[in-house]
Enzyme design. Sequence first.
Site, PDB file in Angstrom:
ATOM      1  N   GLN A  15       0.681  -1.131  -0.099  1.00 63.02           N
ATOM      2  CA  GLN A  15       0.034  -0.174  -0.075  1.00 63.02           C
ATOM      3  C   GLN A  15       0.739   1.212  -0.137  1.00 63.02           C
ATOM      4  OE1 GLN A  15      -1.338   0.524   4.626  1.00 63.02           O
ATOM      5  NE2 GLN A  15      -1.928  -1.570   3.653  1.00 63.02           N
ATOM      6  N   HIS A  70       0.096   5.708   0.956  1.00 63.52           N
ATOM      7  CA  HIS A  70      -0.385   6.704   1.420  1.00 63.52           C
ATOM      8  C   HIS A  70      -0.309   8.246   0.900  1.00 63.52           C
ATOM      9  CE1 HIS A  70      -1.556   4.076   4.492  1.00 63.52           C
ATOM     10  NE2 HIS A  70      -0.232   4.063   4.988  1.00 63.52           N
ATOM     11  N   GLU A 109       3.722   8.303   8.577  1.00 61.85           N
ATOM     12  CA  GLU A 109       3.873   7.539   9.947  1.00 61.85           C
ATOM     13  C   GLU A 109       5.125   7.000  10.264  1.00 61.85           C
ATOM     14  OE1 GLU A 109       1.890   3.598   8.835  1.00 61.85           O
ATOM     15  OE2 GLU A 109       1.661   4.427   6.775  1.00 61.85           O
ATOM     16  N   HIS A 163       4.745   0.214   0.954  1.00 63.10           N
ATOM     17  CA  HIS A 163       5.226  -0.451   2.155  1.00 63.10           C
ATOM     18  C   HIS A 163       4.097  -1.623   2.365  1.00 63.10           C
ATOM     19  CE1 HIS A 163       2.274   2.741   3.754  1.00 63.10           C
ATOM     20  NE2 HIS A 163       2.069   1.995   4.592  1.00 63.10           N
ATOM     21  N   ARG A 180      -4.639   0.633  -1.806  1.00 64.99           N
ATOM     22  CA  ARG A 180      -4.046  -0.665  -1.772  1.00 64.99           C
ATOM     23  C   ARG A 180      -3.689  -0.756  -2.970  1.00 64.99           C
ATOM     24  NH1 ARG A 180      -8.849  -2.910  -0.178  1.00 64.99           N
ATOM     25  NH2 ARG A 180      -8.393  -2.376   2.250  1.00 64.99           N
TER      26      ARG A 180
END
Length: 337
Positions: free
Chosen positions: A104, A106, A123, A181, A201
């Site tokens: 996936q 972001h 993150e 990642h 995804r």
Amino acid sequence: MSTTLYPLKFKTIYKDKIWGGQKIKTYLNKDFGNLPNCGETWEISGVKSDVSIVNGGALDGESLADLLVKYGADLVGEQVYQHFGNIFPLLVKFIDANEDLSIQVHPDDELAKKRHNSFGKTEMWYIIESDPGSTLIAGFNKELTQEEYLEKFNSGHLMDVLNRETASEGDVFFLPAGRVHTIGAGLLLAEIQQTSDITYRIYDFDRVDDKGNKRELHTEEALAAIDYKHYPEYKTKYTPAKDETVKLVSCPYFTTNVLDATGNVSKDYSSLDSFVIHVCLAGAYTIKYNGESYPVKMGECILLPKTIDKIDIQTESGFKILESYIAYTLTYSHYNI
């Protein structure tokens, strides 16, 4: 008259996931009830669909969103409140991967704002426990163009260009928005991230759910979000130390340190214009503040409002925590989300 702010715990939000396992219960001692598994717990969340609720004390039952409206900068800090308003800027999770998560990516703030009226998602992961030989994926193992990426994707050879890393207790990975990642099977970790639940995804290993359906992929959406560069290091380098606060990650969205303490500690946060979050990774301790005691054990998180500048921490057998706050911020507009 408003209640004086104090160290705040919140009710855990448990998430059943197709790839989830049992370590939230067996390792972190958190009871997820009748769920068949638990892939994630959301410990502190301002995401609109899952806003955290205070657990204990005079503010018991109040939502984090309501606290922001009521206390503003006293809760989060003047600069943080100026930039984020009544949106809590961080989401704190525990994640248990019994199977590999999907590949996936972001989006960053710009793309997320444009497409979803949301923040992006940068993150970090701290590995709490791992099965022998566990791995994860972070980034590419060579520089790619978008065309080269699509060729690998469409020919079924995407895995050939992904960077796979071994991962074990104490390892740290920083994942800026745009980095492809996945968390590999056998890993239990703590995640600190921007307040966002937007995931594209890319590949899900052709898995099906209990009804025989494959999960939705976001192939086209991911193309503009992906960072196709190659980086020399994907695992964060740091030197572990006992009884010292060790910096792990510092970025515009959060700073995270680790403290592995063998005895009592005093902390002074007066120089920060920010709230502070503790994530207890091991052991147990008690925060002493304003004549009251606030016990914290492994698998728990606690939010220290900005008005709490100094605390004493007492422990019988030691503890390890992640300590997160916002040290500086980007120049955000006030997003209407």
